[in-house]
Design an enzyme around this catalytic site. Sequence first.
Site: not given
Ligand code: MG
Length: 401
Positions: A44, A159, A207, A209, A233, A280, A309, A313, A336
């Site tokens: 980002q 999410y 997750d 999130h 998560e 993580r 992670h 990305d 992951e």
């Molecule tokens: Mg995550």
Amino acid sequence: MAKPVTITDVQVILTQPGKSRLAIVKVTTSEPGLYGLGCATFTQRIFAVAAAIERHLRPFLLGRDVDRIEEIWNMSMAHGYWRNGPVLNNAISGVDQALWDIKGKRAGMPVYDLLGGKSREAAHVYVHADGGSKEEVAENVRAYMARGFRYIRLQLGGYGGKGSPMIKPKGAPPGAYFDPRDYARRTLEMIAFVRGEIGDQVELLHDIHERLAPIQAAQFAKDVEGFKLFFLEDALAPEDIAWFRMIRAQCATPLAMGELFNNPHEWQTLIQERLIDFIRMHISQMGGITPARNVAIFADMYGVRTAWHGPSDTSPVGHAANLQLDLWHPNFGIQEWYRPSELDYAIFPGLPVVEDGYLYANDKPGLGIDIDEELAAKYPCQDIVEDWTQTRLPDGSPARP
Ligand code: MG
């Protein structure tokens, strides 16, 4: 004593073969043909990281001895006086991973051998099954199971969920709206449904999130306990981690946390008080292999496992670095995995491969990954204003993505 091999250049390679903008650091050395690669991907804010490397780190690093990874890491962190933060940590990670790559190439060893050697032959991975309905999620889980995956993360509509009915106030601005209460209710229903459909054959993950208020997250962790997730998560935002004590006291749902962490104060207490089960971090976000190695050893002393992670990305170079750590440290939990495209494999020769739910390294010296710079240049990074991170609650107020 032999003359040291020194850093002769530090370049940033920006490329966007898919959705994510990637930053790769290439450190070249005084030894002809010897270079290393590292991941500096903060997708980002990719151009800010590139500037930090090119304008601040590069001039400071030229001429330094490539063998002195520890000293370079610590001095890179302290030299700007103001430390940590995602931009600087990612910039340092690019250099740090490249130096581990170089050290491995010089030694003729994969990085996992430099760290202490393999604890396992391959790393168990988990993949993401998303769907618009609980039936669609179950179908996607079955498709993954048929391909040999045994750890599967379930999400309903992305999410925070999508498509919740909600009444917005007049004049509410555009954004990625979600309703925490509806998301929690429908997700619990979906997890119950999938567990009922597939039984106990595979491990399920979810997750949050950081989409729920702390007390809602505690309720969710309790409500989901009976479905025996492998882990839940990001139940909380990093700003709310003190609430983990309360969740821990309420239930035995395994908890995973850390992808947004970039300061040691964020993980020390969670590990020491055994408030989470899986740590993580995003390896580039915490500053590279050097700090990740330290955290893996620290977490092992408290019985906390790793789950670095690894979505799209994280660059392919970052995934190669994750795997080197996974193969080495005894307290590995899960990795992951994002299922790279054919183009990713073409740009990054040596990108690890999955077979039967296991991620394998190629056992080449260093990180075992390379980059086709000409091909990467054909996919330049685009200027993007992200939409999915412009997250809003039903009344229009900004929320964490
Ligand atoms: Mg995550």
